[in-house]
Scaffold this motif. Structure first.
Motif, short mmCIF file in Angstrom:
data_model
loop_
_atom_site.label_atom_id
_atom_site.label_comp_id
_atom_site.label_asym_id
_atom_site.label_seq_id
_atom_site.Cartn_x
_atom_site.Cartn_y
_atom_site.Cartn_z
N THR A 95 0.83 -1.20 0.00
CA THR A 95 0.00 0.00 0.00
C THR A 95 0.86 1.25 0.00
N ASP A 96 0.42 2.23 -0.76
CA ASP A 96 1.08 3.54 -0.76
C ASP A 96 0.73 4.28 0.53
N ASP A 97 1.75 4.78 1.22
CA ASP A 97 1.53 5.41 2.52
C ASP A 97 0.63 6.63 2.44
N LEU A 98 0.77 7.43 1.40
CA LEU A 98 0.05 8.70 1.33
C LEU A 98 -1.41 8.52 0.93
N HIS A 144 4.55 21.21 -1.38
CA HIS A 144 4.31 19.77 -1.45
C HIS A 144 3.16 19.33 -0.54
N ALA A 145 2.88 20.10 0.51
CA ALA A 145 1.76 19.73 1.38
C ALA A 145 0.45 19.79 0.60
N VAL A 146 0.29 20.80 -0.24
CA VAL A 146 -0.91 20.90 -1.07
C VAL A 146 -0.90 19.81 -2.14
N GLY A 147 0.29 19.52 -2.68
CA GLY A 147 0.39 18.42 -3.63
C GLY A 147 -0.06 17.10 -3.03
N ASP A 148 0.35 16.86 -1.77
CA ASP A 148 -0.10 15.64 -1.07
C ASP A 148 -1.60 15.65 -0.86
N LEU A 149 -2.14 16.82 -0.55
CA LEU A 149 -3.58 16.94 -0.36
C LEU A 149 -4.34 16.64 -1.64
N VAL A 150 -3.78 17.08 -2.77
CA VAL A 150 -4.38 16.77 -4.07
C VAL A 150 -4.42 15.27 -4.29
N LEU A 151 -3.32 14.60 -4.01
CA LEU A 151 -3.25 13.16 -4.22
C LEU A 151 -4.24 12.40 -3.33
N THR A 152 -4.32 12.80 -2.07
CA THR A 152 -5.23 12.10 -1.15
C THR A 152 -6.69 12.34 -1.53
N SER A 153 -7.02 13.57 -1.95
CA SER A 153 -8.40 13.83 -2.34
C SER A 153 -8.76 13.08 -3.61
N ILE A 154 -7.83 13.00 -4.56
CA ILE A 154 -8.06 12.23 -5.78
C ILE A 154 -8.24 10.76 -5.44
N SER A 155 -7.45 10.24 -4.52
CA SER A 155 -7.56 8.84 -4.12
C SER A 155 -8.95 8.55 -3.55
N GLU A 156 -9.46 9.43 -2.67
CA GLU A 156 -10.79 9.23 -2.11
C GLU A 156 -11.87 9.29 -3.18
N LEU A 157 -11.72 10.22 -4.12
CA LEU A 157 -12.70 10.37 -5.19
C LEU A 157 -12.71 9.14 -6.10
N LEU A 158 -11.53 8.65 -6.46
CA LEU A 158 -11.44 7.49 -7.34
C LEU A 158 -11.96 6.24 -6.66
N THR A 159 -11.70 6.11 -5.37
CA THR A 159 -12.19 4.95 -4.63
C THR A 159 -13.71 4.88 -4.65
N GLN A 164 -16.04 -2.28 -7.30
CA GLN A 164 -15.39 -3.05 -6.25
C GLN A 164 -14.34 -4.00 -6.82
N SER A 165 -14.54 -4.46 -8.04
CA SER A 165 -13.61 -5.42 -8.65
C SER A 165 -12.38 -4.74 -9.25
N ASP A 166 -12.40 -3.41 -9.37
CA ASP A 166 -11.28 -2.70 -9.99
C ASP A 166 -10.14 -2.51 -8.98
N CYS A 167 -8.93 -2.44 -9.51
CA CYS A 167 -7.73 -2.26 -8.68
C CYS A 167 -7.09 -0.93 -9.06
N ALA A 168 -6.91 -0.05 -8.07
CA ALA A 168 -6.29 1.26 -8.30
C ALA A 168 -4.96 1.33 -7.57
N CYS A 169 -3.97 1.95 -8.19
CA CYS A 169 -2.67 2.07 -7.53
C CYS A 169 -2.02 3.40 -7.88
N ARG A 170 -1.15 3.83 -7.01
CA ARG A 170 -0.30 4.99 -7.30
C ARG A 170 0.97 4.43 -7.94
N TYR A 171 1.08 4.65 -9.24
CA TYR A 171 2.17 4.05 -10.00
C TYR A 171 3.49 4.74 -9.72
N GLY A 172 3.42 6.00 -9.33
CA GLY A 172 4.63 6.77 -9.02
C GLY A 172 4.37 8.24 -9.20
#
Length: 236
Positions: A95-98, A144-159, A164-172
């Motif tokens: 799992t990606d920590d962020l 970078h704090a705002v950049g991290d916030l963007v990533l976390t909000s996008i993660s919640e939205l995509l989830t 349920q059968s789809d797999c999402a990952c942070r590729y990098g």
């Protein structure tokens, strides 16, 4: 003589009744204190093998049965602790920590297995790659704090958007990947567009009142069953 015979028969009947009652009582006690506990132990061991929860045992009357039940209870606790430890090791390794999404290594392993399965059974599978647009500029301008916030909000939205059968990952970095099993290119394209539109319609509200628009670019590729070889294998 007949009276004596009648008395004898009555005594015999009483004796047989007492013997039957005693035998029934013995069988009841054996079933309650020996057979039933053994059946519960067998059920508990079967549940442990299957990884299912085990109900606690009622106190046993026989010391030996109680000792075995106690040993099974200890085994249950040890297995439970081992499973918790295993999960604690698996979570950071996959799992990606962020963002809380799967990391690149785990996604690649899942994709390899899913592609093998799709090839073996001639089933469709698609992969979607997405980049957050102008993400470097967000980091440079807002930090970078705002950049991290963007990533976390996008993660919640995509989830919330993905199935349920789809797999999402942070590729990098700002790159995301989605593994869509049992999905044709048409279905994958429709899902990717829904993700893109939903992200665009949900700008990030910063604490200073700034409304930060977020957009992403995506591409997809997939493997289709042989009966659909005329379908394009990639789309942008």
């Amino acid at each position: 003589m007949s009276a004596i015979m009648v008395q004898s028969r009555v005594k015999l009947a009483v004796v047989l009744a007492l013997v039957a009652a005693l035998a029934g009582l013995v069988l009841f006690l054996i079933h309650r204190h020996l057979i039933r506990p053994l059946e519960m132990m067998d059920e508990a061991l079967s549940a442990l093998r299957a990884g299912a929860p085990v109900k606690p045992f009622a106190p046993a009357a026989m010391r030996e049965i109680g000792a075995v039940e106690g040993a099974i209870g200890q085994l249950r606790e040890v297995m439970h602790e081992n499973e918790k430890a295993r999960q604690q090791l698996i979570f950071p390794a996959t799992t990606d920590d962020l963002t809380g999404m799967f990391n690149r290594r785990h996604c690649m392993a899942l994709a390899e297995e899913e592609v093998k399965r799709a090839q073996r059974y001639d089933r469709p599978v698609c992969v979607t790659m997405a980049d957050l647009d102008f993400f470097k500029q967000v980091n440079d301008r807002y930090g970078h704090a705002v950049g991290d916030l963007v990533l976390t909000s996008i993660s919640e939205l995509l989830t919330k958007t993905l199935r349920q059968s789809d797999c999402a990952c942070r590729y990098g970095g700002e790159k995301l990947a989605f593994l869509l099993s049992e999905t044709s290119l048409v279905e994958a394209h429709r899902l990717a567009e829904r993700l893109r539109h939903r992200v665009a319609k949900n700008p990030l509200q910063l604490s200073d009142g700034v409304c930060l628009p977020i957009t992403l670019s995506r591409g997809l590729a997939g493997r289709q069953p042989r009966i659909a070889d005329d379908v394009p294998q990639a789309s942008r």
